[in-house]
Write a protein that holds these residues in place. Structure first.
Motif, mmCIF file in Angstrom:
data_model
loop_
_atom_site.group_PDB
_atom_site.id
_atom_site.type_symbol
_atom_site.label_atom_id
_atom_site.label_comp_id
_atom_site.label_asym_id
_atom_site.label_seq_id
_atom_site.Cartn_x
_atom_site.Cartn_y
_atom_site.Cartn_z
ATOM 1 N N ARG A 1 14.953 30.398 83.340
ATOM 2 C CA ARG A 1 14.487 29.019 83.391
ATOM 3 C C ARG A 1 15.393 28.076 82.621
ATOM 4 O O ARG A 1 15.493 26.898 82.960
ATOM 5 C CB ARG A 1 13.058 28.923 82.855
ATOM 6 C CG ARG A 1 12.004 29.452 83.808
ATOM 7 C CD ARG A 1 10.624 29.221 83.247
ATOM 8 N NE ARG A 1 10.374 27.833 82.897
ATOM 9 C CZ ARG A 1 10.038 26.890 83.763
ATOM 10 N NH1 ARG A 1 9.949 27.166 85.051
ATOM 11 N NH2 ARG A 1 9.816 25.651 83.344
ATOM 12 N N TRP B 1 17.435 24.412 86.315
ATOM 13 C CA TRP B 1 16.545 25.235 87.115
ATOM 14 C C TRP B 1 15.075 24.976 86.767
ATOM 15 O O TRP B 1 14.208 25.048 87.615
ATOM 16 C CB TRP B 1 16.889 26.703 86.915
ATOM 17 C CG TRP B 1 16.281 27.600 87.931
ATOM 18 C CD1 TRP B 1 15.337 28.552 87.736
ATOM 19 C CD2 TRP B 1 16.570 27.612 89.347
ATOM 20 N NE1 TRP B 1 15.021 29.162 88.927
ATOM 21 C CE2 TRP B 1 15.757 28.606 89.916
ATOM 22 C CE3 TRP B 1 17.430 26.880 90.164
ATOM 23 C CZ2 TRP B 1 15.785 28.891 91.284
ATOM 24 C CZ3 TRP B 1 17.457 27.167 91.516
ATOM 25 C CH2 TRP B 1 16.645 28.153 92.063
ATOM 26 N N SER B 2 14.788 24.660 85.518
ATOM 27 C CA SER B 2 13.399 24.533 85.076
ATOM 28 C C SER B 2 12.731 23.266 85.585
ATOM 29 O O SER B 2 11.620 23.311 86.109
ATOM 30 C CB SER B 2 13.340 24.556 83.551
ATOM 31 O OG SER B 2 14.120 23.494 83.012
ATOM 32 N N ASP B 3 13.397 22.110 85.447
ATOM 33 C CA ASP B 3 12.711 20.857 85.762
ATOM 34 C C ASP B 3 13.436 19.983 86.780
ATOM 35 O O ASP B 3 12.983 18.883 87.082
ATOM 36 C CB ASP B 3 12.459 20.046 84.495
ATOM 37 C CG ASP B 3 13.738 19.642 83.780
ATOM 38 O OD1 ASP B 3 13.643 19.120 82.652
ATOM 39 O OD2 ASP B 3 14.836 19.841 84.342
ATOM 40 N N GLY B 4 14.555 20.465 87.297
ATOM 41 C CA GLY B 4 15.257 19.709 88.330
ATOM 42 C C GLY B 4 16.067 18.536 87.847
ATOM 43 O O GLY B 4 16.544 17.726 88.667
ATOM 44 N N ARG C 1 17.296 21.861 94.616
ATOM 45 C CA ARG C 1 17.010 23.293 94.472
ATOM 46 C C ARG C 1 15.679 23.624 95.100
ATOM 47 O O ARG C 1 14.808 22.758 95.277
ATOM 48 C CB ARG C 1 16.988 23.679 92.994
ATOM 49 C CG ARG C 1 15.677 23.360 92.276
ATOM 50 C CD ARG C 1 15.819 23.237 90.825
ATOM 51 N NE ARG C 1 14.581 23.265 90.081
ATOM 52 C CZ ARG C 1 13.606 22.339 90.120
ATOM 53 N NH1 ARG C 1 13.721 21.296 90.916
ATOM 54 N NH2 ARG C 1 12.539 22.449 89.354
ATOM 55 N N ASP C 2 15.518 24.884 95.426
ATOM 56 C CA ASP C 2 14.239 25.418 95.903
ATOM 57 C C ASP C 2 13.963 26.652 95.061
ATOM 58 O O ASP C 2 14.522 27.727 95.318
ATOM 59 C CB ASP C 2 14.318 25.751 97.391
ATOM 60 C CG ASP C 2 12.979 26.174 97.961
ATOM 61 O OD1 ASP C 2 12.164 26.753 97.212
ATOM 62 O OD2 ASP C 2 12.757 25.943 99.160
ATOM 63 N N ASN C 3 13.115 26.494 94.058
ATOM 64 C CA ASN C 3 12.877 27.597 93.130
ATOM 65 C C ASN C 3 12.253 28.804 93.829
ATOM 66 O O ASN C 3 12.576 29.950 93.508
ATOM 67 C CB ASN C 3 11.973 27.136 91.986
ATOM 68 C CG ASN C 3 12.643 26.111 91.111
ATOM 69 O OD1 ASN C 3 12.987 25.030 91.563
ATOM 70 N ND2 ASN C 3 12.845 26.425 89.843
ATOM 71 N N ASN D 1 15.004 30.584 95.582
ATOM 72 C CA ASN D 1 16.202 30.817 94.761
ATOM 73 C C ASN D 1 17.448 30.245 95.437
ATOM 74 O O ASN D 1 18.477 30.923 95.545
ATOM 75 C CB ASN D 1 16.391 32.308 94.465
ATOM 76 C CG ASN D 1 15.484 32.798 93.360
ATOM 77 O OD1 ASN D 1 14.864 32.002 92.649
ATOM 78 N ND2 ASN D 1 15.390 34.097 93.212
#
Length: 126
Positions: free
Chosen positions: A30, A53-56, A72-74, A77
């Motif tokens: 994260r 990755w954590s909050d965009g 991103r698309d968590n 991935n």
């Protein structure tokens, strides 16, 4: 270590658009940043954009502001680079990279990233 694979490069005319994708595996912590760099022949890799990755949270490279969008698309991935209004100087090999976020800023230098994909070629014809 994060394993990265880029795809979506190709040949496009000036003013055109292209979307690059980066598939990440191996688990993305994260507190990591996923970023895109461009390398021209004989030059260093230039920062294009990065996303936490954590909050965009996003940081754009100076030369692409207003033209490129990183997302991103968590769940999948995946990291994307939507490129619009492309110019010949945008040509190069585009790399996806992953690195630790230091809590202060998204790094723009390649030595701050420890995982790299194999790159995908983008050529913009004039």
């Amino acid at each position: 270590q994060v394993h990265l694979v880029e795809f979506g490069g190709g040949l496009v005319q000036t003013g055109g658009s292209l979307r690059l994708s980066c598939a990440a595996s191996g688990g993305i912590p994260r507190n990591y940043v996923l970023a895109w760099f461009r390398q021209d022949p004989g030059n260093w890799r230039t920062f294009v954009g990065g996303i936490k990755w954590s909050d965009g949270q996003i940081r754009d490279g100076d030369s692409v502001k207003g033209r490129f969008t990183i997302s991103r698309d968590n769940a999948k991935n995946m990291v994307y680079l939507q490129m619009s209004n492309l110019r010949p100087e945008d040509s190069g090999v585009y790399y996806c990279a992953a690195g630790f976020y230091n809590g202060i800023m998204i790094h723009t230098t390649e030595n701050q990233y420890d995982s790299w994909g194999q790159g995908t070629q983008v050529t913009v014809s004039s």
